[in-house]
Design a protein around this motif. Structure first.
Motif, PDB file in Angstrom:
ATOM      1  N   GLY A   1       0.792  -1.212   0.000  1.00 35.18           N
ATOM      2  CA  GLY A   1       0.000   0.000   0.000  1.00 35.18           C
ATOM      3  C   GLY A   1       0.827   1.267   0.000  1.00 35.18           C
ATOM      4  O   GLY A   1       2.057   1.244  -0.048  1.00 35.18           O
ATOM      5  N   LEU A   2       0.104   2.366   0.058  1.00 36.44           N
ATOM      6  CA  LEU A   2       0.688   3.696  -0.033  1.00 36.44           C
ATOM      7  C   LEU A   2      -0.082   4.597   0.917  1.00 36.44           C
ATOM      8  O   LEU A   2      -1.296   4.436   1.087  1.00 36.44           O
ATOM      9  CB  LEU A   2       0.523   4.185  -1.485  1.00 36.44           C
ATOM     10  CG  LEU A   2       1.176   5.451  -1.943  1.00 36.44           C
ATOM     11  CD1 LEU A   2       2.699   5.353  -1.842  1.00 36.44           C
ATOM     12  CD2 LEU A   2       0.786   5.732  -3.379  1.00 36.44           C
ATOM     13  N   ALA A   3       0.599   5.528   1.536  1.00 38.31           N
ATOM     14  CA  ALA A   3      -0.082   6.487   2.409  1.00 38.31           C
ATOM     15  C   ALA A   3      -1.012   7.362   1.557  1.00 38.31           C
ATOM     16  O   ALA A   3      -0.661   7.738   0.432  1.00 38.31           O
ATOM     17  CB  ALA A   3       0.933   7.350   3.135  1.00 38.31           C
ATOM     18  N   LEU A   4      -2.188   7.652   2.072  1.00 40.75           N
ATOM     19  CA  LEU A   4      -3.150   8.467   1.342  1.00 40.75           C
ATOM     20  C   LEU A   4      -2.563   9.816   0.931  1.00 40.75           C
ATOM     21  O   LEU A   4      -2.746  10.236  -0.218  1.00 40.75           O
ATOM     22  CB  LEU A   4      -4.435   8.643   2.160  1.00 40.75           C
ATOM     23  CG  LEU A   4      -5.526   9.493   1.518  1.00 40.75           C
ATOM     24  CD1 LEU A   4      -5.955   8.926   0.179  1.00 40.75           C
ATOM     25  CD2 LEU A   4      -6.706   9.616   2.461  1.00 40.75           C
ATOM     26  N   PRO A   5      -1.829  10.529   1.803  1.00 39.90           N
ATOM     27  CA  PRO A   5      -1.238  11.794   1.362  1.00 39.90           C
ATOM     28  C   PRO A   5      -0.253  11.617   0.198  1.00 39.90           C
ATOM     29  O   PRO A   5      -0.199  12.454  -0.704  1.00 39.90           O
ATOM     30  CB  PRO A   5      -0.517  12.322   2.607  1.00 39.90           C
ATOM     31  CG  PRO A   5      -1.225  11.680   3.752  1.00 39.90           C
ATOM     32  CD  PRO A   5      -1.626  10.326   3.250  1.00 39.90           C
ATOM     33  N   ALA A   6       0.498  10.520   0.195  1.00 33.30           N
ATOM     34  CA  ALA A   6       1.441  10.271  -0.904  1.00 33.30           C
ATOM     35  C   ALA A   6       0.687  10.007  -2.206  1.00 33.30           C
ATOM     36  O   ALA A   6       1.080  10.502  -3.269  1.00 33.30           O
ATOM     37  CB  ALA A   6       2.350   9.100  -0.568  1.00 33.30           C
TER      38      ALA A   6
ATOM     39  N   LEU B   1      -1.132  12.188  -7.527  1.00 32.49           N
ATOM     40  CA  LEU B   1      -2.229  12.507  -8.432  1.00 32.49           C
ATOM     41  C   LEU B   1      -2.450  14.007  -8.582  1.00 32.49           C
ATOM     42  O   LEU B   1      -3.195  14.437  -9.461  1.00 32.49           O
ATOM     43  CB  LEU B   1      -3.520  11.845  -7.941  1.00 32.49           C
ATOM     44  CG  LEU B   1      -3.501  10.316  -7.918  1.00 32.49           C
ATOM     45  CD1 LEU B   1      -4.719   9.788  -7.181  1.00 32.49           C
ATOM     46  CD2 LEU B   1      -3.425   9.761  -9.329  1.00 32.49           C
ATOM     47  N   GLY B   2      -1.831  14.790  -7.698  1.00 35.83           N
ATOM     48  CA  GLY B   2      -2.002  16.240  -7.753  1.00 35.83           C
ATOM     49  C   GLY B   2      -3.374  16.707  -7.296  1.00 35.83           C
ATOM     50  O   GLY B   2      -3.876  17.728  -7.764  1.00 35.83           O
ATOM     51  N   LEU B   3      -3.971  15.962  -6.377  1.00 36.53           N
ATOM     52  CA  LEU B   3      -5.315  16.282  -5.885  1.00 36.53           C
ATOM     53  C   LEU B   3      -5.341  16.257  -4.373  1.00 36.53           C
ATOM     54  O   LEU B   3      -4.467  15.670  -3.740  1.00 36.53           O
ATOM     55  CB  LEU B   3      -6.324  15.251  -6.408  1.00 36.53           C
ATOM     56  CG  LEU B   3      -6.534  15.230  -7.910  1.00 36.53           C
ATOM     57  CD1 LEU B   3      -7.326  14.000  -8.304  1.00 36.53           C
ATOM     58  CD2 LEU B   3      -7.245  16.487  -8.370  1.00 36.53           C
ATOM     59  N   GLY B   4      -6.365  16.850  -3.807  1.00 32.07           N
ATOM     60  CA  GLY B   4      -6.543  16.821  -2.365  1.00 32.07           C
ATOM     61  C   GLY B   4      -6.954  15.436  -1.896  1.00 32.07           C
ATOM     62  O   GLY B   4      -7.574  14.665  -2.639  1.00 32.07           O
ATOM     63  N   ALA B   5      -6.604  15.129  -0.658  1.00 31.36           N
ATOM     64  CA  ALA B   5      -6.908  13.814  -0.095  1.00 31.36           C
ATOM     65  C   ALA B   5      -8.410  13.537  -0.072  1.00 31.36           C
ATOM     66  O   ALA B   5      -8.838  12.406  -0.281  1.00 31.36           O
ATOM     67  CB  ALA B   5      -6.321  13.688   1.304  1.00 31.36           C
ATOM     68  N   SER B   6      -9.224  14.557   0.143  1.00 31.58           N
ATOM     69  CA  SER B   6     -10.670  14.327   0.218  1.00 31.58           C
ATOM     70  C   SER B   6     -11.230  13.888  -1.136  1.00 31.58           C
ATOM     71  O   SER B   6     -12.087  12.997  -1.196  1.00 31.58           O
ATOM     72  CB  SER B   6     -11.403  15.565   0.718  1.00 31.58           C
ATOM     73  OG  SER B   6     -11.204  16.655  -0.154  1.00 31.58           O
ATOM     74  N   ALA B   7     -10.744  14.467  -2.226  1.00 35.04           N
ATOM     75  CA  ALA B   7     -11.201  14.058  -3.565  1.00 35.04           C
ATOM     76  C   ALA B   7     -10.779  12.626  -3.857  1.00 35.04           C
ATOM     77  O   ALA B   7     -11.557  11.829  -4.395  1.00 35.04           O
ATOM     78  CB  ALA B   7     -10.649  15.006  -4.622  1.00 35.04           C
ATOM     79  N   VAL B   8      -9.560  12.286  -3.491  1.00 31.71           N
ATOM     80  CA  VAL B   8      -9.051  10.931  -3.718  1.00 31.71           C
ATOM     81  C   VAL B   8      -9.828   9.938  -2.855  1.00 31.71           C
ATOM     82  O   VAL B   8     -10.228   8.870  -3.326  1.00 31.71           O
ATOM     83  CB  VAL B   8      -7.542  10.852  -3.441  1.00 31.71           C
ATOM     84  CG1 VAL B   8      -7.039   9.424  -3.531  1.00 31.71           C
ATOM     85  CG2 VAL B   8      -6.778  11.750  -4.407  1.00 31.71           C
TER      86      VAL B   8
END
Length: 91
Positions: free
Chosen positions: A20-25, A30-37
């Motif tokens: 896995g990968l940390a959500l902030p990473a 992706l160049g997007l905010g964590a909430s959109a992702v």
């Protein structure tokens, strides 16, 4: 399938990300905010949204020592192997 969903799946299918990968990473890649992702991750997971249908179960999101992480499930890995064309790793 939305372009963001495909971008997320491509990122998570990169070699070396089986744990896995940390959500902030992921958001930064992706160049997007964590909430959109996170909204898109919800649709790719298996939890029913708003009492509706479950998603395909291709991603798993969990908290590890206070940090949100995301990874492909076995089903997600299999789908990516069949459906996504090979692409060079992102930087």
């Amino acid at each position: 399938m939305p372009a963001l969903a495909l971008a997320i799946l491509r990122e998570l299918a990169q070699p070396g990300l089986q744990d896995g990968l940390a959500l902030p990473a992921l958001s930064k890649r992706l160049g997007l905010g964590a909430s959109a992702v996170l909204r898109q991750l919800s649709a790719l997971g298996d939890a029913p949204l708003g009492g509706g249908q479950r998603g395909p179960g291709w991603v798993h999101v969990w908290q590890d020592q206070g940090r949100w992480r995301v990874a492909l499930t076995a089903e997600g890995r299999a789908w990516c192997a069949q459906a996504l064309p090979p692409c060079p790793p992102t930087a």
